[in-house]
Write a protein that holds these residues in place. Structure first.
Motif: not given
Lengths: 604, 481
Positions: B354-355, B40-43, B360-362
């Protein structure tokens, strides 16, 4: 041979899997319709939040259409920022910081840039089609009557704890936080839908994916019907203006809460929309604490309105008969201890004692209960028996209402006094309990419930504010009677006393409380406190037979019970029972009456 | 020479290093992939509390366990087979009482901070117990009493899993059919099972016409194979095709707008007495099998269809739900569709590590557990997926080879059981993410998040490697060395 077959089988299985992968990854192009891989946009369709009606079918919480402007930072291209700012009416620096925040949160996930825009603004934005931006339908709350802020509660954005607790929520969703909004969140929120759109590289929707087979429609939240009477609630809030305190009224036959008003209160609309943050901060910093739901959270000393509890326990314990006479010589005197009283005739019986609110009489009653010989002394169970009986009326515990934030209040066990006085105490030590003072805290809800118990002659239904949930049955517990530990036949003399208080000369309630034809029964209270003037208290119900309303009024530092709390209670009962007010001058007087609360300022 | 031997050295020489290498490669790829799925790029940076952090701890623990297993005597497997089976059975039973309900199943046992799933370890216990039972002297699957014993060992835990509402785990136990085949279970069971399963799934993917054609082809193929006569069925099919197609065209021309299915079905049924008569005249014994097969298949398909279609949507979902097909608030096709979009969008080479966007959007539920293969498909593309599947394929084939290499039946039975379990997990897990198999929530070995399954798969594999090594070999090498 056998292992050969099995080997072939293994290989065939893998060939089938690979073939299938070949088809969906290489051959079939429908999974990657556009050149970029952002071909599909999953748009969450928000359901309208459930609305709340009052008992007469009038809206007290409505859902209004609004639109949030969303951004997917990765899809953004150069655009006219100033134009956007003008349309959504947001200053440029704020817009910049919002976009920066969105980019910092995620390049790919949508973030809210500007919440709660009007439909006109949304249509303008749709026409502009700025790449990376789109609007989603949301609902925001509006409160047509602007009443009962604390009771209705508020809605705000979910936090990380909510996100982890319940996977219904996504970042940016709203959640009911307090009051009815919080307690009935699962009924009010509805089910979200999803719409899968095909989007081109400019972020423009090209149509729905797979002809909408994968879309689901949102399901609106359920409509709740409240037991509140919006008109009555508004009247109570008007009467409490300029005062600190609380009014709770209950329909005794059902436990439905008709009024739950606090002073000071706030306009629930203030906690909606763009000014929400500022308003919240202002309310939270207000010395008078308008966001504190005193009705269920303030453990007030009940004062003389508690005398009926002692009377009822005395009757049940057989240490008191309605015709027992006690003397009062301007108070109760024992050794060098005195509980003062005001002038009235003496000696008097139970009815007279309730009517005149004699302190001395209830000192005798409490001591007889605590020192009842069959318990063998106050510390061997006399006190705890009394405390248990008190709790059977719902004091010292949560009643189990259907909204958030209820507090227990205080009714201590004997252990508390053992610790406090190191085991050396007697019925004189705790004598102030006789008149509802001392180590006693009762929330206005508990006291209103006590009024309902007297009105019902011995039982209550758990007080609640929601009487109907669309399509769902209410919890059974609200329909089951709870019995106080006092037999019904003991209530009649107490009711007589309360009736006399409101109808006979010398009765404490009569001057401002009596309304001809309504058969009001009531009891005043004047609670001492360390913050200056006494609290003004009133407990009552009407009519005397088959009561339709039970009420409790508490006005902090209001002085004598008869001067403020009684007229407030009397007016609300009159309005509810007759639909009109016969004493408009009293309404004007109370609206204008302001009380100063210097000690609240000092507390900070 | 000297009589001394260094155990570790001997082990070093004999271990099937190819299997170990594949295992380590799968573990490494699995962890990298899990990192990507949870990423998660936000973490912030690395985080032990996250799922990939937890998994790393499990990997460490598994390596230790693997080393210990390699160093103990393989006789322990034999001795401990029943006790291990018993312990896990008791643990499973205790979940019925003790465990909290997670996602509708009572399968987890809380042991302090970790939740373990005894059902995962049961596969290991079961493989040992069956190996022990079936390697007894004189054991034969063909003997009713022995067959019964096997069924008891197999079905008691499966029954408990049904009680736990953990149908997914129970289905995995069908994988022992793989080993039973090697040990000589009656062949007809496989044919009947194959047909039933094939028709059941077939009715989900192909149209009724397609299914009818498949059934006809299957019967004709079986006939040709049995009687070494390919001409007759081919001629029959040709005539049937000609008659039905022309009949269909003509009927449509005159205004009867029947679907081709009915015309073909009618033609086939009309031809049936003729075919039966001809076969009878030629005294073809065993021909009835194919007639029964044809009619039975038709009956099965239409019965399943009629019953299924007569239910309303909500009840159909219920049935799919009880079959272990996942139910979801947004409809039961949602997960699979999301998963196919994610995998399909990977294309030939994938979007890169990781792309991935879909994952990623669940959008894909159970991203790090049941649907972990989506991340492989999306980020590593067709090439990466094939590499992963290829590794699994080679691993399973190696297990088969190790089984054949064992001198003791115990080792062979055990290795085949493990091969079957891995095959089943890969088939169902990957199969459901690409929409080939109904959604049954079981993990992909070494890829799915979860300590219990990771540990169980490690144990299964390492014990197989240890058994392959064999104790006799160590003794032999000592004498020789």
């Amino acid at each position: 041979m056998k292992e050969g077959v099995l080997r072939i089988f293994v290989v065939v299985v893998f060939v089938v899997l690979v073939a299938r992968l070949f088809v969906i990854q290489i051959v079939d192009g429908s999974y990657k319709t556009a050149a970029e891989n952002n071909a599909l946009r999953y748009e969450v369709l928000y359901p309208p939040r459930g609305e709340v009606l009052d008992r007469n079918g009038e809206f007290i919480i409505q859902s209004r259409e609004a639109y949030d402007l969303m951004v997917v930072p990765r899809d953004m291209e150069a655009f006219d920022t100033l134009l956007l700012c003008r349309i959504v009416d947001v200053p440029l620096p704020r817009m910049r910081s919002q976009l920066k925040r969105a980019a910092a949160y995620s390049q790919r996930r949508p973030s809210v840039v500007v919440p709660q825009l009007s439909k006109e603004t949304k249509l303008l934005l749709d026409e502009l089609r700025i790449a990376g931006f789109y609007t989603v339908y949301r609902t925001v709350r509006s409160y047509p009557r602007k009443i009962a802020g604390n009771l209705l509660g508020y809605v705000n954005e979910v936090n990380t704890a909510d996100l982890e607790r319940d996977d219904y929520y996504r970042s940016g969703d709203y959640i009911g936080r307090s009051g009815i909004e919080g307690a009935y969140e699962e009924h009010l929120r509805g089910d979200k839908g999803v719409k899968v759109n095909m989007v081109d590289v400019h972020g423009i929707v090209k149509g729905s994916y797979g002809d909408g087979v994968y879309d689901t429609l949102p399901v609106a939240g359920r409509t709740l019907t409240s037991s509140l009477d919006a008109g009555l609630q508004a009247l109570a809030e008007e009467l409490m203006a300029g005062k600190v305190g609380s009014v709770v009224a209950i329909e005794p036959s059902t436990g439905e809460i008709l009024v739950m008003a606090n002073g000071p209160t706030y306009d629930p609309d203030e906690l909606v929309g763009r000014e929400r943050g500022n308003n919240y901060a202002r309310l939270a910093n207000d010395n008078l604490r308008p966001m504190w739901n005193r009705a269920v959270q303030a453990p007030y000393p009940p004062g003389s309105t508690f005398k009926m509890v002692n009377a009822l326990i005395g009757l049940e314990e057989d240490v008191l008969k309605p015709d027992y006479m006690y003397e009062c010589n301007l108070g109760y005197h024992f050794g060098n201890l005195s509980v003062a009283c005001h002038p009235h005739w003496s000696p008097l019986d139970l009815r007279g004692a309730i009517m005149t609110s004699c302190n001395a009489y209830f000192c005798y009653v409490l001591r007889n209960i605590l020192d009842k010989p069959s318990y063998g002394g106050i510390m061997r169970g006399g006190y705890d028996n009394w405390a248990d009986k008190v709790r059977s009326f719902g004091f010292g515990q949560k009643l189990g209402t259907d909204f958030l934030g209820e507090r227990e209040g205080n009714v201590y066990g004997s252990g508390y006094y053992d610790d406090l006085y190191r085991g050396r105490w007697n019925s004189l030590t705790v004598l102030s309990l006789a008149i509802g003072q001392g180590e006693l805290g009762c929330t206005p809800l508990q006291m209103a419930n006590f009024a309902a118990i007297i009105a019902n002659r011995g039982h209550y239904f758990i007080p609640h504010v929601i009487k109907e949930i669309e399509g769902v049955a209410m919890d059974r517990k609200f329909f089951e009677p709870h019995y106080a530990g006092v037999a019904p036949e003991h209530f009649e003399s107490v009711v007589d006393g309360m009736y006399m208080a409101a109808h006979e000369d010398g009765g404490t309630v009569k001057t401002y409380g009596m309304v001809p034809g309504l058969d009001i029964c009531g009891k005043t209270g004047t609670a001492q406190n360390p913050h200056g003037q006494d609290h003004s208290v009133f407990l009552g119900f009407a009519p005397r037979d088959n009561p339709r309303i039970a009420i409790y009024v508490y006005v902090e530092n209001g002085g004598f019970g008869a001067s403020v709390a009684v007229p407030v209670g009397s007016l609300i009962m009159e309005q509810y029972l007759t639909g009109a007010i016969s004493r408009p001058h009293l309404v004007e007087y109370l609206k204008e009456k302001k009380i100063n609360y210097p000690h609240y300022d000092r507390q900070i | 020479m000297t009589g001394r031997y260094d155990r570790a050295e001997v082990i070093h020489g004999r271990v099937d290093w190819a299997t170990v290498a594949i295992w380590l490669l799968l573990v490494a790829l699995g962890w990298l992939n899990l990192y990507a799925a949870v990423y998660d790029e936000t973490r912030g940076a690395f985080d032990f509390a996250s799922r990939y952090g937890m998994q790393l701890i499990w990997i460490g623990a598994a390596l230790v366990v693997a080393l210990v297993v390699m160093l103990v005597d393989d006789k322990f497997c034999h001795i401990l087979a029943y006790p291990i089976y018993g312990i896990f059975l008791v643990l499973m039973l205790s979940t019925l009482v003790l465990s909290p309900e997670i996602k509708g199943a009572r399968a987890w046992l809380m042991m302090g901070p970790v939740a373990i799933q005894p059902a995962e370890f049961m596969k290991f216990g079961m493989s040992l117990a069956l190996a022990r039972l079936m390697s007894n002297f004189g054991f034969s699957l063909g003997r009713p009493i022995d067959f019964l014993r096997v069924m008891v060992v197999l079905l008691v835990p499966v029954g408990v899993m049904f009680l736990q509402h953990d149908v997914g785990s129970a289905v995995v136990y069908a994988s022992f059919l793989f080993m039973f085949y090697r040990e000589g279970l009656w062949r007809w069971i496989y044919i009947v099972l194959g047909i039933v399963v094939g028709l059941f799934f077939g009715s989900f993917w192909v149209t009724d016409t397609g299914l009818l054609i498949l059934i006809l082809l299957g019967c004709c193929f079986g006939f040709g194979f049995t009687f070494r006569n390919w001409r007759a069925p081919l001629i029959y099919l040709a005539i049937l095709a000609l008659v039905s197609v022309s009949g269909w065209i003509v009927l449509n021309g005159v205004g009867f707008e029947w679907r081709y299915y009915w015309v073909l079905l009618g033609s086939a049924l009309v031809s049936l007495p003729v075919v039966v008569g001809a076969a009878y005249a030629r005294r073809l014994r065993g021909f009835w099998v194919y007639v029964v097969m044809f009619l039975g298949s038709l009956a099965f398909v239409s019965a399943a269809d009629i019953v299924f279609d007569s239910l309303d949507l909500h009840q159909q979902k219920r049935i799919l739900d009880t079959l272990g097909v996942e139910s979801d608030a947004r409809g039961w096709g949602y997960n699979v569709n999301q998963s196919k979009i994610a995998i399909g969008s990977g294309g030939l080479l994938g979007k890169g590590y990781l792309e991935g966007t879909q994952t990623k959007f669940h959008f894909v539920p159970e991203q790090s557990t049941d649907f972990i293969f989506c991340t492989v498909g999306e980020e590593w593309g067709f090439v990466g997926s094939v590499v992963v599947l290829g590794l699994f394929c080679v691993l399973i084939l190696r297990l088969v080879r190790m089984g054949e290499r064992c001198q003791e039946p115990f080792g062979r039975i055990y290795c085949y059981s493990v091969a079957g379990i891995f095959l089943m997990h890969v088939l169902i897990n990957v199969g459901m993410t690409v929409g080939l198999v109904p959604v049954i929530g079981i993990p992909l070995p070494f890829f799915s998040y979860g300590g219990s399954s990771f540990m169980a798969f490690t144990l299964l594999l390492v014990v197989a490697v240890r058994l392959d090594l064999g104790s006799g070999d160590i003794e032999a090498s000592r004498i020789n060395g």
